[in-house]
Design a protein around this motif. Structure first.
Motif, PDB file in Angstrom:
ATOM      1  N   GLY A  25      20.594  24.274  16.688  1.00  0.00           N
ATOM      2  CA  GLY A  25      21.744  24.666  17.505  1.00  0.00           C
ATOM      3  C   GLY A  25      22.404  23.478  18.174  1.00  0.00           C
ATOM      4  O   GLY A  25      21.788  22.792  18.991  1.00  0.00           O
ATOM      5  N   GLY A  26      23.671  23.227  17.816  1.00  0.00           N
ATOM      6  CA  GLY A  26      24.416  22.100  18.364  1.00  0.00           C
ATOM      7  C   GLY A  26      25.462  22.511  19.372  1.00  0.00           C
ATOM      8  O   GLY A  26      26.530  21.901  19.450  1.00  0.00           O
ATOM      9  N   GLY A  27      25.160  23.568  20.153  1.00  0.00           N
ATOM     10  CA  GLY A  27      25.985  23.876  21.315  1.00  0.00           C
ATOM     11  C   GLY A  27      25.550  23.023  22.487  1.00  0.00           C
ATOM     12  O   GLY A  27      24.685  22.143  22.362  1.00  0.00           O
ATOM     13  N   ARG A  57      31.122  24.874  18.652  1.00  0.00           N
ATOM     14  CA  ARG A  57      32.151  25.678  18.004  1.00  0.00           C
ATOM     15  C   ARG A  57      32.159  27.144  18.461  1.00  0.00           C
ATOM     16  O   ARG A  57      33.082  27.878  18.124  1.00  0.00           O
ATOM     17  CB  ARG A  57      31.973  25.617  16.485  1.00  0.00           C
ATOM     18  CG  ARG A  57      32.188  24.221  15.878  1.00  0.00           C
ATOM     19  CD  ARG A  57      33.605  23.736  16.118  1.00  0.00           C
ATOM     20  NE  ARG A  57      33.805  22.374  15.654  1.00  0.00           N
ATOM     21  CZ  ARG A  57      34.248  22.048  14.437  1.00  0.00           C
ATOM     22  NH1 ARG A  57      34.532  23.002  13.568  1.00  0.00           N
ATOM     23  NH2 ARG A  57      34.419  20.790  14.098  1.00  0.00           N
ATOM     24  N   HIS A  58      31.151  27.568  19.197  1.00  0.00           N
ATOM     25  CA  HIS A  58      31.079  28.983  19.556  1.00  0.00           C
ATOM     26  C   HIS A  58      31.117  29.162  21.075  1.00  0.00           C
ATOM     27  O   HIS A  58      32.159  28.915  21.675  1.00  0.00           O
ATOM     28  CB  HIS A  58      29.863  29.628  18.885  1.00  0.00           C
ATOM     29  CG  HIS A  58      30.005  29.646  17.395  1.00  0.00           C
ATOM     30  ND1 HIS A  58      30.911  30.450  16.743  1.00  0.00           N
ATOM     31  CD2 HIS A  58      29.387  28.915  16.431  1.00  0.00           C
ATOM     32  CE1 HIS A  58      30.851  30.241  15.438  1.00  0.00           C
ATOM     33  NE2 HIS A  58      29.926  29.304  15.217  1.00  0.00           N
ATOM     34  N   ASN A  63      34.852  29.216  26.030  1.00  0.00           N
ATOM     35  CA  ASN A  63      34.782  29.833  27.352  1.00  0.00           C
ATOM     36  C   ASN A  63      35.934  29.347  28.222  1.00  0.00           C
ATOM     37  O   ASN A  63      36.830  28.646  27.754  1.00  0.00           O
ATOM     38  CB  ASN A  63      33.418  29.558  28.011  1.00  0.00           C
ATOM     39  CG  ASN A  63      33.145  28.083  28.207  1.00  0.00           C
ATOM     40  OD1 ASN A  63      34.025  27.319  28.583  1.00  0.00           O
ATOM     41  ND2 ASN A  63      31.917  27.674  27.947  1.00  0.00           N
ATOM     42  N   SER A  64      35.905  29.699  29.505  1.00  0.00           N
ATOM     43  CA  SER A  64      37.017  29.378  30.395  1.00  0.00           C
ATOM     44  C   SER A  64      37.023  27.929  30.863  1.00  0.00           C
ATOM     45  O   SER A  64      37.967  27.508  31.532  1.00  0.00           O
ATOM     46  CB  SER A  64      36.975  30.302  31.626  1.00  0.00           C
ATOM     47  OG  SER A  64      37.064  31.648  31.258  1.00  0.00           O
ATOM     48  N   GLY A  65      35.963  27.177  30.569  1.00  0.00           N
ATOM     49  CA  GLY A  65      35.895  25.795  31.026  1.00  0.00           C
ATOM     50  C   GLY A  65      35.581  25.655  32.503  1.00  0.00           C
ATOM     51  O   GLY A  65      35.834  24.606  33.100  1.00  0.00           O
ATOM     52  N   VAL A  66      34.988  26.694  33.099  1.00  0.00           N
ATOM     53  CA  VAL A  66      34.719  26.682  34.538  1.00  0.00           C
ATOM     54  C   VAL A  66      33.350  26.082  34.826  1.00  0.00           C
ATOM     55  O   VAL A  66      32.366  26.404  34.159  1.00  0.00           O
ATOM     56  CB  VAL A  66      34.797  28.109  35.119  1.00  0.00           C
ATOM     57  CG1 VAL A  66      34.397  28.128  36.600  1.00  0.00           C
ATOM     58  CG2 VAL A  66      36.199  28.673  34.946  1.00  0.00           C
ATOM     59  N   GLY A 357      36.412  34.562  22.635  1.00  0.00           N
ATOM     60  CA  GLY A 357      35.048  34.057  22.570  1.00  0.00           C
ATOM     61  C   GLY A 357      34.098  35.212  22.345  1.00  0.00           C
ATOM     62  O   GLY A 357      34.470  36.377  22.460  1.00  0.00           O
ATOM     63  N   VAL A 358      32.849  34.908  21.993  1.00  0.00           N
ATOM     64  CA  VAL A 358      31.818  35.935  21.867  1.00  0.00           C
ATOM     65  C   VAL A 358      30.610  35.502  22.691  1.00  0.00           C
ATOM     66  O   VAL A 358      30.115  34.380  22.556  1.00  0.00           O
ATOM     67  CB  VAL A 358      31.402  36.172  20.396  1.00  0.00           C
ATOM     68  CG1 VAL A 358      30.237  37.171  20.331  1.00  0.00           C
ATOM     69  CG2 VAL A 358      32.575  36.695  19.587  1.00  0.00           C
TER      70      VAL A 358
END
Length: 414
Positions: A25-27, A57-58, A63-66, A357-358
């Motif tokens: 996983g490269g998140g 990528r997911h 997301n919102s970047g918060v 997003g998911v």
């Protein structure tokens, strides 16, 4: 390494390991784990396998970047501790590595009288979590957001925004790990007395002493491939966003008072690092693990979700909430109506569809939505089984905790 009947060859003691720790996983969580391992134990060989052609990528990149403050989360929980700590560390990391960010603060606004007790409870929770909070009356809301209306609000000064995709790239570079993109894992052969061999869709085999599962939307699948029963299933929820055509209506970040029965924060307004304003997300069931639109349906994945008893129990328990989310998904007018509770001046034409997003939400067999981060261990393996928002904010401390566990396992088998 050769193949025998299309299966991964068994790990043998006479075959050298390709790495000490293999991260799937490269998140942002997987890359933060690799980063933490190489800092805590220099010289440890780390390989990261990511099925996409690039990082984040997911969930990380959609997301919102918060940078969340941690105000929402139960005192003492991993989410509370890691979000509060992670927010400060994320700001420092962004400054050190030149990643675009800003500490903006945010408003949480009550628009109905029944929300006032919940707003006050958030004030108390924020104080318990060590977060500075300012309570505002209706007339004071305009000091921060002239176009926003409400009965009362709180201002949380430690909330910010950043570019999490850029953070993920920096973590990958700074970790010194070998990052293999386009490497989708299809088989795992674990031998507790020897190690782990992983085969990718391209036919490559990677041998490691310890496996770390940070596969996000597919973490339960990877756990089962490894031979561990996770005890949860990932039920994907799509969050749909709009871009505000008149960004001047919003100065910063504006949130509704969340319902404590759900892990979702409700439709909120977020001025991003690029100056645009995102509105959303809602939360509707996705028809695929990466189902970013109603047209994306993968029958096998959908069947896997529907076969999990917890999915049906969750649906029966929360159908009323879900019906409202579905209505806002299918009707732009209904979505706009929800936004107008906070921002009365917005019109339906002001909302421009944006990328969805998911969320990878872990659900127990009894239908309970897993509320906290969930990390479990198996033989030669560490599995991150629930890390939705605020995992990006908390990624650095999460990465250190996963790294600590992985290094303990490594020390026990070396």
């Amino acid at each position: 390494m050769h193949y025998r009947n299309r299966e991964v060859e068994r790990v043998r003691p006479d075959i050298a390991y390709d790495c000490d720790v293999l991260v799937i996983g490269g998140g942002i969580v997987g890359l933060a784990t690799a980063y933490a391992i190489t800092r805590a134990a220099p010289g440890t060989r780390v390989t990261v396998l990511e099925k996409e052609p690039g990082p984040a990528r997911h969930q990380t990149g959609r997301n919102s970047g918060v940078i969340h403050s941690g105000i929402y989360y139960r005192p003492g929980s991993l989410k509370a501790r890691y979000a509060v700590r992670g927010a400060a560390e994320m700001v420092k990391f962004c400054a050190e590595y030149g990643v675009a960010h800003a500490v903006t603060g945010k408003l949480i606004v009550a628009t109905e009288r029944e929300e006032l007790p919940r707003l006050h409870a958030l004030v108390q929770r924020g104080r318990e979590n060590g977060i500075p909070v300012r309570e505002l009356g209706a007339s004071q809301i305009g000091e921060y957001e002239p176009e926003v209306r409400g009965l009362a609000a709180i201002h949380v000064g430690t909330t910010g925004i950043c570019d999490y995709v850029a953070v993920a790239r920096r973590l990958a570079e700074a970790s010194g790990a070998e990052i293999r993109y386009g490497a989708r894992v299809v088989r795992v052969d674990r031998r507790p007395e020897l190690g782990v061999a992983v085969r990718t869709a391209r036919g490559d085999v990677v041998r490691a002493r310890v496996l770390v599962n940070c596969a996000g939307l597919r973490c339960d699948e990877v756990a089962r491939l490894t031979g561990d029963e996770p005890g949860v299933r990932i039920v994907p929820f799509r969050g749909e966003y709009y871009e505000l055509a008149r960004p001047e209506l919003v100065r910063g970040l504006v949130y509704p008072v969340p319902d404590p029965a759900f892990p979702f924060l409700g439709v909120h307004l977020t001025r991003g690092i690029d100056g645009g304003v995102h509105i959303g997300p809602n939360a509707v069931p996705a028809m695929a693990r990466e189902g970013y639109g109603w047209g994306v349906v993968r029958p096998r994945e959908l069947a896997g979700t529907l076969s999990w008893p917890g999915a049906w129990r969750m649906a029966r328990r929360h159908w009323r909430y879900g019906a409202g989310e579905m209505r806002r998904s299918l009707s732009k007018a209904a979505f706009t109506e929800a936004v107008r509770r906070l921002l009365p001046g917005v019109a339906e034409d002001d909302l421009v569809p944006a990328a969805a997003g998911v969320r990878a939400q872990a659900v127990l067999r009894d239908g309970t939505l897993v509320d906290d981060f969930l990390i479990r261990e198996g033989a030669r393996a560490v599995h991150v089984l629930n890390a939705p928002s605020p995992a990006a904010t908390a990624s650095l401390p999460i990465g250190r905790e996963v790294a600590r566990r992985a290094l303990e396992v490594l020390a026990s088998v070396s």
